[in-house]
Enzyme design. Structure first.
Site, short mmCIF file in Angstrom:
data_model
loop_
_atom_site.label_atom_id
_atom_site.label_comp_id
_atom_site.label_asym_id
_atom_site.label_seq_id
_atom_site.Cartn_x
_atom_site.Cartn_y
_atom_site.Cartn_z
N LYS A 190 1.39 -2.46 8.96
CA LYS A 190 2.64 -1.69 8.89
C LYS A 190 3.77 -2.58 9.39
O LYS A 190 3.72 -3.10 10.50
CB LYS A 190 2.52 -0.43 9.74
CG LYS A 190 3.72 0.50 9.65
CD LYS A 190 3.46 1.81 10.41
CE LYS A 190 4.61 2.77 10.32
NZ LYS A 190 4.32 4.06 11.02
N ASP A 249 3.34 15.71 12.62
CA ASP A 249 3.62 15.42 11.21
C ASP A 249 2.32 15.39 10.42
O ASP A 249 2.10 14.52 9.57
CB ASP A 249 4.38 14.10 11.06
CG ASP A 249 5.02 13.96 9.68
OD1 ASP A 249 5.23 15.00 9.01
OD2 ASP A 249 5.32 12.83 9.27
N LEU A 303 0.81 -1.22 0.00
CA LEU A 303 0.00 0.00 0.00
C LEU A 303 0.85 1.27 0.00
O LEU A 303 0.46 2.29 -0.57
CB LEU A 303 -0.93 0.01 1.23
CG LEU A 303 -1.98 -1.10 1.31
CD1 LEU A 303 -2.74 -1.00 2.62
CD2 LEU A 303 -2.93 -1.03 0.13
N GLY A 330 7.59 4.07 3.88
CA GLY A 330 8.23 5.23 4.47
C GLY A 330 9.70 4.95 4.67
O GLY A 330 10.26 3.99 4.12
N ALA A 331 10.35 5.79 5.47
CA ALA A 331 11.79 5.65 5.68
C ALA A 331 12.15 4.35 6.38
O ALA A 331 13.18 3.74 6.07
CB ALA A 331 12.30 6.84 6.48
N TYR A 332 11.31 3.93 7.31
CA TYR A 332 11.64 2.74 8.11
C TYR A 332 10.55 1.67 8.06
O TYR A 332 10.62 0.71 8.82
CB TYR A 332 11.86 3.14 9.57
CG TYR A 332 12.96 4.14 9.77
CD1 TYR A 332 14.30 3.75 9.74
CD2 TYR A 332 12.67 5.49 9.97
CE1 TYR A 332 15.32 4.67 9.92
CE2 TYR A 332 13.68 6.42 10.16
CZ TYR A 332 15.01 6.00 10.13
OH TYR A 332 16.02 6.92 10.31
N ALA A 333 9.56 1.83 7.19
CA ALA A 333 8.45 0.88 7.21
C ALA A 333 7.82 0.72 5.84
O ALA A 333 7.96 1.57 4.96
CB ALA A 333 7.39 1.34 8.22
N GLN A 334 7.15 -0.42 5.67
CA GLN A 334 6.30 -0.65 4.50
C GLN A 334 4.92 -1.05 5.00
O GLN A 334 4.79 -1.68 6.05
CB GLN A 334 6.89 -1.75 3.62
CG GLN A 334 8.18 -1.35 2.92
CD GLN A 334 8.72 -2.42 1.99
OE1 GLN A 334 8.23 -3.54 1.96
NE2 GLN A 334 9.75 -2.07 1.22
N CYS A 335 3.90 -0.65 4.24
CA CYS A 335 2.53 -0.95 4.65
C CYS A 335 1.87 -1.84 3.59
O CYS A 335 1.93 -1.53 2.39
CB CYS A 335 1.74 0.34 4.83
SG CYS A 335 0.14 0.10 5.63
#
Length: 472
Positions: A52, A147, A30, A33-38
């Protein structure tokens, strides 16, 4: 050229929550990000979630690890219709998994990209729901998001807004100020960027909300530049434009202007924003005024907001000089420039109009009177001339100054539109009509004295509005 994303896990991988004996199959990516995938994840019953996934080996610093633990601790306790729900978190030796509410329509940034910009009625709905989510975060659980941006506002299947991604969020204790500089460049509040000594609090989210409103209506962020340093400079100067081609309503301009105040203590509260006309209006304010006049729904009384007290064409200056009830003196030039001396007589506000790429845009500046830039020095001299010539000892009120959005030349005078949707008919024969609250309140003057809002004057106003609205 698209770059192929390295997936943490192959599509079709089954993740098992050993404690709850639940299996999640990863269906598609989906976002990341810098430290994660969803991922879109589905359990055996067919229910779907957003999962996440954080890869622990990518987290090199202790600070980032602490923020991950803080995100889980904060997000897992949140429960509100306008906040993405975290149902569960668990981990393996390599990954941390967060099971989140699925928002089928994606994030607002994707919606904006598809549409270019959004209509005000849609923006008002999205903003209202975002504000309701923020009221919960700030007032009920003392959480500041830090954020807030289009990419972190998600939409469910019915296009309801859900605030998500609490990776930079923090709990604010009584009177506490945070000092860490964090956020996404276009959305960061000035006190976060430049106020480390004094810190920041909940008001930083309100600034970001103002950026979001502007971006949804205009199509680009207000402080957009090619590099980050220039963005920060624009934020510090509070230098942004209202493109004329976007045809923003006075309510939208007023709300954005109130929120994008560099002094966090002067920004409106969330409750004030929720009650603002931009979020509650259902039709064009001029049409509502017209209807109220047509149906005699206007009540005569003293208008308690700012309005035009006096105006006169000044041929020498190629503009209209005006005085507001708040004590503002100004000149609205024929080329759409607007120069205003504030009631304290210490500073001026300058709205400059120019043509860029065939479109008219407006620039807002504020300068101390002893530091007037050379490029507006002649305009300021013109304003001083107007004040010397027409300062006739007007009686002012202690009301919040409100700037003029538009002046329209009418057959028998001028029609002024204020940023709060108050309109003023200033007729050359000495009559002046002030309509506020969308026409529910009217004050009528003959010269400087109060007069009755009689049928003849009412009829003149109706005919002018009929022409403005194109009514038959």
């Amino acid at each position: 050229m698209s770059t192929k994303v390295e997936l943490y896990m192959e599509i079709g991988t089954v993740i098992t929550d050993l404690e709850y004996h639940t299996k999640y199959m990863l269906k598609k990516l989906l976002g990341r990000g810098a430290y994660a995938q969803c991922y879109l994840a589905e359990i055996e019953s067919g229910e779907q979630y957003a999962m996440k996934v954080v890869r622990l080996k990518d987290i090199k610093s202790r600070k980032v690890h602490e923020k991950l633990e803080s995100e889980i601790a904060i997000h897992s306790k949140l429960d509100n219709p306008n906040v993405v729900k975290m149902y569960r978190s668990f981990r393996s030796s390599e990954y941390v998994f967060m099971v989140l509410e699925l928002c089928e329509r994606g994030a607002l940034d994707a919606l904006l990209k598809r549409n270019g910009k959004l209509k005000e009625r849609h923006v008002a709905r999205f903003v209202k729901q975002t504000v309701e989510g923020l009221i919960y975060l700030h007032n009920s659980v003392s959480v500041v998001h830090r954020d807030l941006k289009l990419g972190n506002l998600f939409l469910d299947s019915k296009f309801n807004v859900k605030i998500g991604d609490f990776g930079l969020s923090a709990v604010i204790k009584d009177g506490e100020k945070k000092v860490t500089m964090c956020g996404t460049p276009n959305y960061i509040a000035p006190e976060v960027l430049f106020g480390k000594a004094s810190g920041h609090s909940f008001e930083a989210d309100i600034w970001s909300l103002g950026v979001i409103i502007y971006t949804l209506l205009v199509g680009v962020p207000p402080f957009q530049k090619k590099n980050v340093e220039d963005i920060y400079k624009m934020i510090k100067l509070n230098n942004y434009i209202f493109p004329e081609n976007c045809d923003l309503s006075s309510e939208a301009i007023d709300l954005i202007t109130q929120i994008l105040n560099t002094n966090p203590l002067e920004r409106p509260t969330l409750e004030h924003i929720l009650s603002h006309k931009f979020l509650s209006k259902k039709e064009h304010f001029l049409m509502k005024i017209y209807r109220n006049l047509m149906t005699n729904r206007t009540e005569e009384g003293v208008v308690d907001t700012d309005y035009v007290l006096f105006s006169i064409p000044v041929t020498k200056l190629r503009g209209v000089g005006y005085v507001l009830k708040s004590g503002v003196y100004g000149i609205y030039f024929s080329d759409h420039r607007n120069l205003m001396l504030k009631p304290n007589r210490k500073s001026v506000i300058y709205l400059n109009s120019t043509i860029e790429s065939g479109k008219r845009v407006f620039y807002k500046e504020e300068h101390l009177v002893e530091k007037i830039p050379a490029e507006i020095a002649e305009s300021y001299k013109g304003l001083q001339y107007f004040i010397r010539t027409f300062d006739n000892g007007f009686s002012f009120l202690d009301v919040e100054p409100c700037f003029i959005v538009k002046i329209r030349k009418i057959e028998c005078g001028f029609l002024f539109v204020m940023a709060d949707s108050t309109i003023v008919f200033d007729f050359v024969d000495g009559w002046r009509v002030v309509l506020s609250r969308c026409g529910e309140r009217v004050s009528c003057y003959n010269g400087l004295g109060l007069a009755s809002f009689n049928q003849e004057i009412r009829g003149r106003c109706i005919e002018i509005l009929r022409g403005c609205l194109g009514c038959g």
